[in-house]
Design a protein around this motif. Sequence first.
Motif, mmCIF file in Angstrom:
data_model
loop_
_atom_site.group_PDB
_atom_site.id
_atom_site.type_symbol
_atom_site.label_atom_id
_atom_site.label_comp_id
_atom_site.label_asym_id
_atom_site.label_seq_id
_atom_site.Cartn_x
_atom_site.Cartn_y
_atom_site.Cartn_z
ATOM 1 N N GLN A 59 6.665 34.545 45.460
ATOM 2 C CA GLN A 59 7.650 35.474 46.032
ATOM 3 C C GLN A 59 6.887 36.570 46.770
ATOM 4 O O GLN A 59 5.943 37.154 46.235
ATOM 5 N N PHE A 60 7.323 36.848 47.994
ATOM 6 C CA PHE A 60 6.630 37.859 48.802
ATOM 7 C C PHE A 60 7.555 38.358 49.906
ATOM 8 O O PHE A 60 8.585 37.749 50.210
ATOM 9 N N VAL A 61 7.173 39.473 50.505
ATOM 10 C CA VAL A 61 7.878 40.032 51.654
ATOM 11 C C VAL A 61 7.091 39.680 52.905
ATOM 12 O O VAL A 61 5.863 39.872 52.969
ATOM 13 N N GLY A 62 7.776 39.130 53.899
ATOM 14 C CA GLY A 62 7.087 38.735 55.119
ATOM 15 C C GLY A 62 7.965 38.881 56.347
ATOM 16 O O GLY A 62 9.166 39.143 56.258
ATOM 17 N N MET A 63 7.342 38.725 57.490
ATOM 18 C CA MET A 63 8.035 38.794 58.774
ATOM 19 C C MET A 63 8.404 37.388 59.228
ATOM 20 O O MET A 63 7.637 36.447 59.037
ATOM 21 N N VAL A 64 9.582 37.235 59.824
ATOM 22 C CA VAL A 64 10.033 35.939 60.319
ATOM 23 C C VAL A 64 9.406 35.638 61.678
ATOM 24 O O VAL A 64 9.485 36.442 62.603
ATOM 25 N N MET A 65 8.773 34.477 61.767
ATOM 26 C CA MET A 65 8.295 33.975 63.056
ATOM 27 C C MET A 65 8.884 32.589 63.260
ATOM 28 O O MET A 65 8.940 31.779 62.330
ATOM 29 N N LYS A 66 9.336 32.312 64.499
ATOM 30 C CA LYS A 66 9.959 31.029 64.821
ATOM 31 C C LYS A 66 9.229 30.369 65.997
ATOM 32 O O LYS A 66 9.666 30.474 67.147
ATOM 33 N N PRO A 67 8.136 29.684 65.733
ATOM 34 C CA PRO A 67 7.414 29.012 66.819
ATOM 35 C C PRO A 67 8.303 28.005 67.545
ATOM 36 O O PRO A 67 9.074 27.277 66.919
ATOM 37 N N GLU A 68 8.183 27.962 68.855
ATOM 38 C CA GLU A 68 9.063 27.108 69.657
ATOM 39 C C GLU A 68 8.899 25.628 69.343
ATOM 40 O O GLU A 68 9.841 24.850 69.458
ATOM 41 N N PRO B 206 7.225 32.556 57.504
ATOM 42 C CA PRO B 206 7.226 33.923 57.000
ATOM 43 C C PRO B 206 5.778 34.341 56.732
ATOM 44 O O PRO B 206 5.006 33.576 56.139
ATOM 45 N N GLY B 207 5.386 35.518 57.181
ATOM 46 C CA GLY B 207 3.986 35.899 56.992
ATOM 47 C C GLY B 207 3.744 37.363 57.257
ATOM 48 O O GLY B 207 4.678 38.161 57.408
ATOM 49 N N ARG B 208 2.475 37.710 57.333
ATOM 50 C CA ARG B 208 2.069 39.104 57.517
ATOM 51 C C ARG B 208 0.990 39.191 58.582
ATOM 52 O O ARG B 208 0.154 38.290 58.729
ATOM 53 N N VAL C 236 11.922 39.748 55.574
ATOM 54 C CA VAL C 236 12.672 39.050 54.533
ATOM 55 C C VAL C 236 11.839 38.946 53.252
ATOM 56 O O VAL C 236 10.610 38.972 53.282
ATOM 57 N N LYS C 237 12.570 38.867 52.141
ATOM 58 C CA LYS C 237 11.925 38.538 50.866
ATOM 59 C C LYS C 237 12.121 37.044 50.644
ATOM 60 O O LYS C 237 13.252 36.546 50.632
ATOM 61 N N VAL C 238 11.008 36.339 50.465
ATOM 62 C CA VAL C 238 11.039 34.886 50.343
ATOM 63 C C VAL C 238 10.633 34.480 48.928
ATOM 64 O O VAL C 238 9.631 34.954 48.400
ATOM 65 N N THR C 239 11.437 33.625 48.328
ATOM 66 C CA THR C 239 11.046 32.963 47.085
ATOM 67 C C THR C 239 10.983 31.480 47.412
ATOM 68 O O THR C 239 11.973 30.893 47.870
ATOM 69 N N ALA C 240 9.818 30.869 47.210
ATOM 70 C CA ALA C 240 9.636 29.494 47.682
ATOM 71 C C ALA C 240 8.684 28.723 46.782
ATOM 72 O O ALA C 240 7.786 29.291 46.159
#
Length: 309
Positions: free
Chosen positions: A218-227, A236-238, A269-273
């Motif tokens: 579980q972590f907080v990260g930024m959403v990236m959407k590669p084309e 999701p990352g930092r 977003v907070k992601v649990t994965a």
Amino acid sequence: MKPVYIINGFLESGKTEFINFTLDQPYFQISGKTLLLLCEEGEGEYDPAVLKHSNTVVEVIENEADFTAARMVELEKKHHAERIIIEYNGMWKFRDLRMPWHWKVEQQITTIDASTFPTYFNNMKSMVSDMLRNSEMIIFNRCDGIEDLNVYKRNVKALNQNADIVFEDKDGEIDEIMEDDLPYDLNDDPIVLTDEGYGIWYLDSLDHLERYEGKTVQFVGMVMKPENFPKGYFVPGRLAMTCCAEDMTFLGFACVYDKIDLYQERDWVKVTAKVEREYFADYEGEGPVLHALSVTKTKQPKEHIISFT
């Protein structure tokens, strides 16, 4: 194309010792002459017997201004060299290195004296970064008695995630990363990653994915959407500072989530994965793929850029 092998590092980092050892190995006893361009002379010296046995000739280039493509071609023709080894001067600007068009870098290796690494890394970070960024192998020697090898590895991995990193003491190669050194408990469910923990988890996953397979993070990260990503995937990352404010890299793994369309690029977003080992095209092989159990919008962390120091 002429194959070129670049061995770089600061003075007394073990470059000459490494090249001497390599030239003396059976696998290097190949036909044709080897041209060794020596760009600085430290305390170590080349063994004349090894040079003769390996059919290697040494040319010394004392000044950076003389290390030009024209000079390299001149020396190649002079000795009819089949391959070139460059022992590069660590104080010369590596990013300014220009070679003849028909020379191709086959391998770049950096040697580091572990006892002086913090001084160079903290005071000459840009120069160290240029040296490490494209190296296939990074060898830390003289590691005896040093307790911060995990930090050293994180600093280097942030600059070059694909490099093989080797630590050596007087007895040979040593294994530096232990589970007890991690800033989180691998038995937690989920493993909650702090700002510091995220960077360490990311880099450790590249080397020891077996520690995390089937576990939940579980972590907080930024959403990236590669084309080029398939539908239902995002990253999701930092952002991590690898050298200076102008030198950033985004650290994140592919994540499966069927509701990602609810979020915009650069949302926090907070992601649990759950972490799985899977083939992914962007990895060009297997690697960590996250399967989101939940994704919820959250605020940007106060320290949204992470570091490894």
